[in-house]
Structure formats: C-alpha cells, structure tokens
Design an enzyme around this catalytic site. Structure first.
Site, mmCIF file in Angstrom:
data_model
loop_
_atom_site.group_PDB
_atom_site.id
_atom_site.type_symbol
_atom_site.label_atom_id
_atom_site.label_comp_id
_atom_site.label_asym_id
_atom_site.label_seq_id
_atom_site.Cartn_x
_atom_site.Cartn_y
_atom_site.Cartn_z
ATOM 1 N N GLU A 35 12.510 -43.428 -15.855
ATOM 2 C CA GLU A 35 11.355 -43.929 -15.116
ATOM 3 C C GLU A 35 10.456 -44.592 -16.163
ATOM 4 O OE1 GLU A 35 9.234 -40.879 -12.998
ATOM 5 O OE2 GLU A 35 7.716 -42.305 -12.327
ATOM 6 N N ARG A 261 18.007 -29.305 -20.090
ATOM 7 C CA ARG A 261 17.097 -30.189 -20.816
ATOM 8 C C ARG A 261 17.018 -29.777 -22.272
ATOM 9 N NH1 ARG A 261 13.823 -32.837 -17.096
ATOM 10 N NH2 ARG A 261 12.283 -33.626 -18.546
ATOM 11 N N LYS A 271 6.926 -36.384 -20.693
ATOM 12 C CA LYS A 271 6.081 -37.573 -20.851
ATOM 13 C C LYS A 271 4.682 -37.320 -20.322
ATOM 14 C CE LYS A 271 9.400 -40.004 -18.955
ATOM 15 N NZ LYS A 271 10.000 -41.002 -18.105
HETATM 16 P P1 ATP Z 1 9.760 -36.379 -18.355
HETATM 17 O O1 ATP Z 1 9.415 -35.046 -17.777
HETATM 18 O O2 ATP Z 1 9.670 -36.414 -19.831
HETATM 19 O O3 ATP Z 1 9.030 -37.501 -17.676
HETATM 20 P P2 ATP Z 1 11.942 -37.150 -16.779
HETATM 21 O O4 ATP Z 1 13.189 -36.406 -16.489
HETATM 22 O O5 ATP Z 1 10.973 -37.308 -15.677
HETATM 23 O O6 ATP Z 1 11.287 -36.536 -18.051
HETATM 24 P P3 ATP Z 1 13.073 -39.743 -16.750
HETATM 25 O O7 ATP Z 1 12.563 -40.998 -17.355
HETATM 26 O O8 ATP Z 1 13.092 -39.657 -15.288
HETATM 27 O O9 ATP Z 1 12.239 -38.559 -17.367
HETATM 28 O O10 ATP Z 1 14.487 -39.372 -17.352
HETATM 29 C C1 ATP Z 1 15.582 -40.228 -17.524
HETATM 30 C C2 ATP Z 1 16.796 -39.392 -17.803
HETATM 31 O O11 ATP Z 1 16.624 -38.633 -18.982
HETATM 32 C C3 ATP Z 1 17.068 -38.412 -16.689
HETATM 33 O O12 ATP Z 1 18.435 -38.423 -16.387
HETATM 34 C C4 ATP Z 1 16.635 -37.099 -17.243
HETATM 35 O O13 ATP Z 1 17.324 -36.036 -16.691
HETATM 36 C C5 ATP Z 1 16.899 -37.265 -18.744
HETATM 37 N N1 ATP Z 1 15.974 -36.417 -19.497
HETATM 38 C C6 ATP Z 1 14.632 -36.434 -19.477
HETATM 39 N N2 ATP Z 1 14.121 -35.464 -20.254
HETATM 40 C C7 ATP Z 1 15.177 -34.811 -20.795
HETATM 41 C C8 ATP Z 1 15.314 -33.706 -21.689
HETATM 42 N N3 ATP Z 1 14.261 -33.073 -22.178
HETATM 43 N N4 ATP Z 1 16.564 -33.317 -22.031
HETATM 44 C C9 ATP Z 1 17.630 -33.957 -21.561
HETATM 45 N N5 ATP Z 1 17.583 -34.993 -20.717
HETATM 46 C C10 ATP Z 1 16.366 -35.428 -20.327
HETATM 47 MG MG MG Z 2 10.042 -38.336 -14.350
#
Ligand code: ATP
Ligand code: MG
Length: 549
Positions: A35, A261, A271
């Site tokens: 995202e 994660r 984020k």
């Molecule tokens: P955040 O909470 O940091 O915003 P998110 O999952 O909302 O994380 P996205 O941009 O939606 O962030 O994530 C893109 C991809 O990266 C998704 O497939 C997500 O599962 C993976 N991802 C995000 N954070 C992690 C993490 N800490 N460990 C492993 N994979 C991750």
């Molecule tokens: Mg997200």
C-alpha cells in the site's frame, strides 16, 4: 548455495514444488502488493525476497501491484520511493507496474454480479451501527433492517451511490453472507464505501471505492496469481477471499498462504507507527538511519546483499518471532569486514607529544587499506603531536590494562612503539597532554613486541575534523510494537553525535563506500550532510572491541 538451501526448506517452497510436480500449474506467479502509504521497511524486504525469489527459482513471474484502493492524496509521493527500493534490493517485477485501481471497472462489475445473485445489499445504517451489529467472538451478529432489500432496489441504490447521490458514510455495499458466522469477518463484510476524494490515478471518476478484502482477491485473480502470499493476520480473511472468488466466479482462483511477520527487537516495523515517530519529529524522516526502513538502514550503510541474506536466513514460518539486532548486524558485519576500507579516526582525542621525535619532521608511513584484501595502500603522516582516544590512556590502570599508561609501552597502529613518561593536567585535574618517547630503533613489525597493546592515532597537524553519528536501539523496551504507549519507551540516546578527527586520506570514493575506522566500527558517509572539509559519518555497526571499552 546457502541461500538456495534456506529458501528450499520453507513450507511455501514445498507447496509450490508439489503444485508444479503434480501439474496443478504450468508455472507460478506471485506478487508483492504494497500500500503506497509509507516507505518500505525490513518486513517488506522479507516479503519481497520471498515472492521474487520463489518466482526466480521456479522460473515464474512476480508482479508489483500497488494496493491503492483507498484514495489518498499521498500515494504518489511514495510510489517511486517504493519502486526504487525494490530495484535497489535487486529485484525487478514482471511487466508494467500494476495498481489495484487498474481493475476498478472489473471490480465494480463483480459487485453488480453479487447484487444480481442476491449476495450483496446496500446498507444505510451508520458505520458505527454496522460495527455494533456485527457482534464479536462472544456476541452474535444482528441482521441489518436493510439486509432483505430487493435485488432491483439494491441495483438502483448502488447506482445512486456510484453517482454521488449519497453522502459519505450514509451508505455502503455489504456482502450477504452470514450474520451468525463464527468468523466475524464473514458477518456481511463491507465491499464498497463512499469516499469523495480524488484518486491519484482515476482522479474523480469514482466516489465509491472497494475495500481491501473485495479488491485484493479479485486483483490477484485478474493477474493470474497462483500463490498469494501474505502475513498471518490475514488468515481469517482467507475465508472471505475464497467466498468472493467463488461467488463472482472468476476464471482463475489463486490460493492464499500466510507466513509470520518480521519483528525487530527494540524497534517498530508498522508504517503507521513509524509515521507517528516522524510526525512527532522524534526521528528526522522516513530515511532516518535509526528506523528499519530500507531508506534508513541504507543511509546507515546496510547493503542490499546483506539484507537479502538476512531475509533468506531468517526463513519463512508461521511462528511469530522477533529478530535480535545482533542477527541483523551479523550479516552486514560479515560483508563489511571483507570489503570496507580501513582508516584511522580519533573520536575523543587526547594529545600525545613524542618528546624525542624531531620537531618539524613529518614521517610518511605506508599502510594497507585492508589487512588481507588487495585494496591498495595509502600514506599517513606521523609527527611529534598525535591524537589518541582518551579511553586508550589511564593514569592508574589495573594490572591487566593493555593500553597506554605511565611507564608502559604500547604500539601505535601501523607505527612505532611508545612509552608514556608524564602527563599534564588542567586546574580541574583533567589530563590535557601525555608526554611520550618513541623507539625509533624497534622495527615496526618486530615480533618480540607482538604482545603489546595496539592503539590507533591520528596526526594532530594532518587530519580532517569530522562528525560521527552513533546510533543505538530506537526503544528501551524489547517489544515496543506490542505496546499502546510505545512512545514512552523511545530511547532518547538513540542518536549521539560525536566530533573527532580522521586521517587526511578520506577520498571521494569513500563517500560511496563503507569504511572501518579501526577499533571503532563500520561507518558510511552521510550524503545529505557531507562536506569535504567536515565529513559526516553514520555508524553502521560498532566493532566488538569498541563495545568493550
Ligand atoms: P504496515 O503495518 O507496516 O503498514 P502492511 O502489511 O499494512 O504493513 P503493506 O504495504 O500492505 O503493509 O504490505 C505489503 C506486503 O508486505 C504485504 O504482503 C504484507 O503482508 C508484507 N509485509 C508487511 N509488513 C511485513 C512484515 N513485518 N513482515 C513480513 N511481511 C510484511
Ligand atoms: Mg497496510
């Protein structure tokens, strides 16, 4: 070889291997779906390495798809940063950059299809009421009074939603699944909501936007993603993922698999939380070297290869785990030990006067830039006045003290053996000078003296003043991510700025290349603050010898 071994031992690799073996698919297709609401961090790197490496190993494809279903004016700001970070990590997505918004028309048509199948309805309760009626794990869901609207009415109302005839928050489209389901997510989840916001790509074409759950599975299906890999918190969403794809009967049905994660000790990864640190100005921005964004740790001197190796070695499992800082440091130190230039710097200087060294004489000493790698040689100037680290001298040392003290010998790195004769103090009792003698007749590499302590130094006349930014853990709590009041554990000493001197040999190429200031640590020049006559260095990792001082 190592890398290959680790990837092939993870459970997702095994699933794919089997799927190909039994001919379920001819080739595989994965995707990385960020995202664009912030910079990429180490957790994303784990997901990137997994998705892209699997595609590479099995000769498949991996897409980059921005999940931009939620209109946000900031999206554009992050898209290029994210793309650059993926390229920097060493991966290239298949074909063009994709966006969930590419599929808004198709997703809309699928919504109509669900309404026509009497599987979706326009809800007019407020979001608050929807939430309340949904219940919880212990409380049953309650049906909405709008649930049994006629298909025709739903079609008309949804059209009105699309045409902007409803106010934001006054209506939404819900799937008609089961308000009694043991899975709360399946209790008539929202598929579309109204947002009068400009979208960075579709501009003002839409005022209704699909939810993540509705758009994600459809986007995966449109792109023929075979294995849709996500983190564990989406385990429950899988039921909905499969329900939607079944009911809209797409041509292709991807399968979702979850892994845990990545969390980093004494740090935060989300984020949303990183954004709070930035907004509160506790860190300088998305590329602050203290935070685990790729931009931050790159500025600190971490290389793409060390991050890839780190991600591959920690493996992919379903167990929640928090990685220690030392694990992350291990991979970069291994690399930097091998390829960083050695230079000498003194951070907390103490002046040393070599009494028996000729006053104006400057001796040129040739030094190797690396102890065993062929990285060339350089010349340093040795003269009567030099700086050593204050911590390398003790007036009243313990017996085992191996550095400089009165009446004792020590070896200056790459140079002579010296002995301290006397000291000078100011009126506060603070040592200002140490007077020494040097032994011009002892060869610099005389093995008889190999047991002597070795200390580093920099000429008092021939140096460049420099700034050293030392970084420590971001929080004082090992698991801040889990705490609501994580901010109160912010480590105020996470950045300590020190000033000192480095030998004059700092060259242009050191700006883009790691250096080891001997006996201190690995450093990387900070491009944003670097001045030729006052270079600024970010600490990548301390040497263990430094930790013991
Ligand atoms: P955040 O909470 O940091 O915003 P998110 O999952 O909302 O994380 P996205 O941009 O939606 O962030 O994530 C893109 C991809 O990266 C998704 O497939 C997500 O599962 C993976 N991802 C995000 N954070 C992690 C993490 N800490 N460990 C492993 N994979 C991750
Ligand atoms: Mg997200």
């Amino acid at each position: 070889m190592e890398k290959q071994k680790k990837i092939t031992s993870n459970f997702i690799y095994k699933i794919i291997h089997k799927d190909l073996f039994i001919n379920k698919y001819k080739y595989i297709h994965t995707r990385f779906p960020p995202e664009p609401n912030g910079y990429l961090h180490l957790g994303h790197a784990k997901s990137i390495c997994l998705n892209f490496n699997l595609a590479k190993i099995f000769k498949g494809k991996c897409n980059l798809r921005f999940d931009d279903t939620n209109p946000n004016t900031k999206h554009e700001k992050y898209i290029n940063k994210i793309k650059n970070d993926i390229l920097w990590l060493g991966f290239k997505w298949d074909g063009k950059t994709r966006y969930s918004s590419d599929y808004f028309d198709q997703i809309y048509n699928f919504a109509i299809k669900l309404i026509k199948k009497n599987l979706a309805y326009v809800e007019e309760l407020s979001l608050k009421e929807v939430r309340k009626n949904r219940g919880s794990l212990t409380r049953k869901g309650k049906q909405s009074p709008y649930r049994n609207r006629k298909i025709k009415e739903n079609l008309i109302l949804f059209e009105k939603m699309k045409n902007g005839e409803f106010k934001e928050g006054s209506a939404c489209l819900r799937a008609k699944i089961n308000m009694q389901s043991s899975c709360v997510l399946m209790r008539d989840p929202i598929l579309y909501r109204i947002r009068f916001k400009n979208h960075h790509r579709t501009k003002n074409k839409w005022c209704i936007y699909p939810t993540y759950d509705f758009s994600h599975c459809i986007s995966d299906s449109i792109e023929n993603i075979t294995h849709s890999l996500c983190t564990l918190e989406f385990q429950e969403n899988k039921k909905l993922y499969n329900w939607i794809l079944k009911k809209v009967s797409t041509d292709f049905v991807p399968k979702q698999y979850e892994f845990s994660r990545m969390n980093l000790e004494y740090s935060i990864m989300s984020k949303r939380k990183l954004k709070i640190l930035i907004e509160k100005k506790l860190v300088s921005g998305w590329n602050d070297p203290r935070i685990p964004t790729l931009a931050g740790i790159r500025r600190r001197g971490y290389t793409a290869s060390s991050i890839r190796e780190f991600c591959n070695r920690i493996g992919i499992t379903k167990q929640e785990s928090t990685i220690s800082e030392s694990m992350l440091e291990f991979f970069i130190k291994k690399e930097l030990n091998f390829n960083s230039y050695r230079l000498m710097a003194v951070i907390n200087p103490l002046l040393l006067i070599i009494e028996n060294f000729p006053d104006e004489y400057e001796e040129k000493i040739e030094i190797s830039n690396h102890p065993y790698n062929n990285m060339g040689k350089r010349t340093v100037i040795f003269n009567k006045k030099i700086y050593i680290e204050r911590s390398d001298f003790m007036e009243n040392p313990k017996l085992e003290y191996k550095r400089l003290s009165l009446g004792k010998k020590v070896k200056l790195r790459n140079s002579y053996i010296i002995k301290a004769n006397r000291i000078e103090k100011n009126k506060h009792g603070y040592i200002t000078k140490v007077y020494c003698n040097y032994y011009s007749n002892i060869k610099k590499n005389n093995y008889k003296f190999s047991k002597l302590g070795i200390i580093h130094w920099v000429s008092e006349k021939n140096n460049i003043p420099a700034e050293f930014r030392f970084y420590d853990r971001l929080f004082t709590h090992p698991n801040p991510e889990k705490l609501d009041n994580f901010l109160s554990f912010f480590n105020k000493d996470s950045l300590i700025i020190k000033h000192g001197f480095i030998e004059k040999n700092i060259k242009k190429h050191h700006i883009n290349y790691p250096v080891q200031f001997e006996r201190i640590g690995y450093f990387f020049a900070d491009k944003f603050n670097y001045k030729k006559d006052y270079p600024v260095f970010n600490l990548t990792a301390k040497l263990s010898s430094y930790l013991n001082r």
